[in-house]
Structures are given as C-alpha cells and as structure tokens.
Design a protein around this motif. Sequence first.
Motif, short mmCIF file in Angstrom:
data_model
loop_
_atom_site.label_atom_id
_atom_site.label_comp_id
_atom_site.label_asym_id
_atom_site.label_seq_id
_atom_site.Cartn_x
_atom_site.Cartn_y
_atom_site.Cartn_z
N ASP A 41 0.83 -1.21 0.00
CA ASP A 41 0.00 0.00 0.00
C ASP A 41 0.86 1.26 0.00
O ASP A 41 0.48 2.28 -0.58
N ILE A 42 2.01 1.22 0.66
CA ILE A 42 2.92 2.37 0.63
C ILE A 42 3.44 2.58 -0.81
O ILE A 42 3.52 3.71 -1.30
N ALA A 43 3.74 1.46 -1.47
CA ALA A 43 4.19 1.56 -2.87
C ALA A 43 3.08 2.13 -3.76
O ALA A 43 3.33 2.91 -4.68
N LEU A 44 1.83 1.73 -3.45
CA LEU A 44 0.68 2.27 -4.21
C LEU A 44 0.56 3.78 -3.99
O LEU A 44 0.31 4.53 -4.94
N CYS A 45 0.77 4.22 -2.75
CA CYS A 45 0.75 5.67 -2.45
C CYS A 45 1.87 6.36 -3.24
O CYS A 45 1.68 7.45 -3.78
N ARG A 46 3.04 5.73 -3.29
CA ARG A 46 4.18 6.29 -4.03
C ARG A 46 3.85 6.48 -5.52
O ARG A 46 4.19 7.49 -6.13
N ASP A 47 3.13 5.49 -6.08
CA ASP A 47 2.85 5.50 -7.52
C ASP A 47 1.63 6.33 -7.89
O ASP A 47 1.55 6.88 -9.00
N LYS A 48 0.64 6.39 -6.97
CA LYS A 48 -0.65 7.01 -7.34
C LYS A 48 -0.83 8.43 -6.82
O LYS A 48 -1.54 9.23 -7.43
N LEU A 49 -0.25 8.72 -5.65
CA LEU A 49 -0.51 10.02 -5.03
C LEU A 49 0.51 11.04 -5.51
O LEU A 49 1.60 11.16 -4.93
N LYS A 50 0.15 11.77 -6.53
CA LYS A 50 1.07 12.76 -7.10
C LYS A 50 0.77 14.18 -6.60
O LYS A 50 1.56 15.10 -6.85
N ASN A 51 -0.36 14.34 -5.91
CA ASN A 51 -0.72 15.69 -5.45
C ASN A 51 -0.34 15.97 -4.00
O ASN A 51 -0.68 17.02 -3.47
N VAL A 52 0.32 15.01 -3.37
CA VAL A 52 0.71 15.22 -1.96
C VAL A 52 2.02 16.01 -1.94
O VAL A 52 2.74 16.09 -2.94
N PRO A 53 2.37 16.61 -0.79
CA PRO A 53 3.61 17.39 -0.70
C PRO A 53 4.84 16.56 -1.07
O PRO A 53 4.84 15.32 -0.95
N LYS A 54 5.91 17.26 -1.47
CA LYS A 54 7.14 16.60 -1.90
C LYS A 54 7.71 15.69 -0.81
O LYS A 54 8.17 14.57 -1.07
N TRP A 55 7.71 16.21 0.45
CA TRP A 55 8.29 15.41 1.53
C TRP A 55 7.54 14.10 1.71
O TRP A 55 8.13 13.06 2.03
N GLN A 56 6.20 14.16 1.45
CA GLN A 56 5.38 12.95 1.61
C GLN A 56 5.70 11.95 0.49
O GLN A 56 5.77 10.73 0.75
#
Length: 440
Positions: free
Chosen positions: A167-182
Amino acid sequence: MNETITKELSESQIDQDLLKNVNWGGKFKLWLAFLAVSLIICLYYYYQQLQNGLGVTGLHDYVSWGIYISNFVFFVATSLIGMLISSVLGLMNVSWVKPLARIAELVAVAFAMVAGLIIITDMGRPDRLLNVFMHGRVQSPIVWDIAVVVTYVAISVLLLYIPMLPDIALCRDKLKNVPKWQQKMYKFLALGWSGKAKQFKIMHNYTRILLILIIPIALSIHTVTSWLFAMTLRSGWDSPIFGPYFVSGAFVAGCAAVIIAMYFFQKNYKLKDYITVDHFDRMGRLLVLVALVYVYFNINEIIVPGYKANTADAKHVHEMLYGHESVMFWLVQLGGLVIPFLLILFRPMRRPLPLTLISIIVLAGAWFKRVLIVVPTQLTPYYPIQNVPENWTHYSPTLPEIAITVASFILVLLIMTVLAKLFPIIPIWEVKEEINHNKK
C-alpha cells in the motif's frame, strides 16, 4: 472478507475509495490544530510538575500510585487488541478481521507508545528513568515491564509497517498531489517494492514470524504489568489470578477501542463498503465473548477474599461493596461491564451506532476499573492510617494530574490521526486479493 464485503468493487474503485482519505484537507488541519493547542495547555501542567515536583499532585505517602499508574495499566491493556485481532484471529485465518487489522494495529501502536511515556510522568523527574537502565535489578518487575513494553512497541510497529509495504508503494505511484516530503517518504518506506511474487513471499514470511512472536510478548506485557501488583502482599493485589484477569480485561478495553475507531473511520472516511454492518456485528460478538471471561474473573476477585475475610481483605472488600469506593465499584461493574454485556447479546444493539455508544461506556468503565484496582488497596494497608494529615486518608487527583492524564489521550489521538492521514486505513492489497480470489 467475502463474508462481510459483499458489494462488487473494481480495483480502480477500491484504489479511489481507500486513497482519497490520504490527504491533508482543511478539516484535518483544523482537528490537528485543536489537538495541538489542547496538548500544549496540558503540557503546561506537566511543566509545573517538573518545576515543583509531585507535590502538585494528590499523591502522598499512602497513595503513591494514583491515576498515572491507573492510566498506564489502561493504556497497556488497550494496546493488546493488536495481538488479538492481527495475530490470534489472523493466524486462525478468520477472514472478516482483515479489513480491521490495520485499525487494530494503529490502536495498539498508539496506546503502547504513550504507555511508556506515562511511566515517566509518574516518576516526577524524567532523569530518574536512567536509573532503571543503569542500576535496575533483574529481580525487579519494573525492569521486566519496561523491557516488554519497549519490545512490544517495536514488534507492533513492524507488524503495522511490513504488511503495509504494497500500500505504501501504491501511495508512491498514485498520489502525485501530496507534498514533496510525503512523496519522498513513500519512496523511502516502500523499500523499492514492485509487487513481484518473491517480494510478496518474503513479506508473508516475515509477517507470519511477527504474528507468532507478538503473542507471547503481548501476553507478557500485561502479565508483567499485573505482577507489579500481584508480587506484593497487599490485600486486593495479592492474587495468583491477576495475570489472566488483566489479560481478559485488556481484550474488553481493546475491543471497545477498536469499535469506536471503526465507527469514526466508517463515518468520516465514508468506508461503509469496507467497514460494514456485519463487521460491527462480529466485533460485538467478540466483545461479548471476552466480556464473559472478564466477568468470571471479576466475580473471583471479590468472592475469594470476601469468603476468607481476613482483616485486611475484609476491609478492602467492604470498602468496594459498601464503603467509600462502592459507588464507583458498582457503576463500573454493572454500568461498565454487566449491562453492556447483556445489551450486546441482542442483535439490534450490535449495529454500528448502538454498539459504538455501548463501547464508549465500556471503555470509560475500563479506565475507572483500573483506578479501582490501583487506588483503594493503598488506602487499606495492614497497619491503620493514623497520626498523619487528614488529606492522607483519601486520594483525589489534582488539576495538574488530570491535565497530564488527558494529555496522554490527546497524544494517542494525534498518533492515530497522523498515521491514518499518511497511510490507507484499510489494507488495499488484501481487499483486492480477496476479491480476485473470490472471482476464481
């Protein structure tokens, strides 16, 4: 999971539903600001305690363990739910708990982490903690307790983190609108996860080892906590059943905490398709089961010393049943345990809202139960209390004590709030895996 998640859901729909809450919206920032301000106000009183010592509390020579230690026992107890949901039921392959496992682990991590801090508040001077490590004796239950608390926190964090890698990898690949640090955090924490079969195999193996390992550690953490009391000869504490008694009570408090968290996430994260009415029904049944065992130990706690009725035991039991502590005792036993237990037997009471309201009462009762375990025994010593200031004959927590105790709950909410906004609260890859399995 197929027994509880009945709606047909595509993989893209699951991604959308469960990733949409991983953001820092306006309401979340407002809630975070409220928690931060409340915590700062409470920490002001801790500053007072640091400046003036434990004299700002209601503790004294007879009651040296007040609501700080009661709160510590409560927090350790509540944290055990991670072991029950993830490990015991998980290893038994009970599929309906899978969507709830991450919520249970969040509760476990948050309460266990803060439990360690509560010990420091009771010490008065934080620097004295070093003495435990530098001069602690292996015969001391306090040394055992700190060792198992630290170990339990470490394993619980790993048990939360390792199954979350996909799920963390999914967040890495899908969430492009979160802050850079995230984005950088997801990239770092994903450890290069690419979803290969070999990676899943390694993850399953390590998770299984942790699930097995955490069972004796979790049982130890609360058994050792019970030994802080049971290893003494004080009436009310001198009992060989304190280990299982504490563990059964822990499951009651933990189940109630998870049900409350389930309701919060279901309503606020709009997860009715993933945390269903059937999940609440099954958690209600689980609560009934553990409450039944706990009621059994509560009956033993009173009947055995009450029947023997040696001088100190008789006085302690009298105080609980008819004396100064009787109002709290009966409210906790009947209002916080027996009546909720009877109500949950009826199916309508296991629906989300009624069950959540009942769980709030059960959780509050579980906290006051720890006060009844810790405080009254210290006020019924073998030698009578005499020739001391009047305020030493009873115990009332002061405003700084209450504020510092409230701070511990705020810290738990802060930890859970932040983690639930950084990571999906429902295991996405497990939901997909189960749905794909059912299609075959």
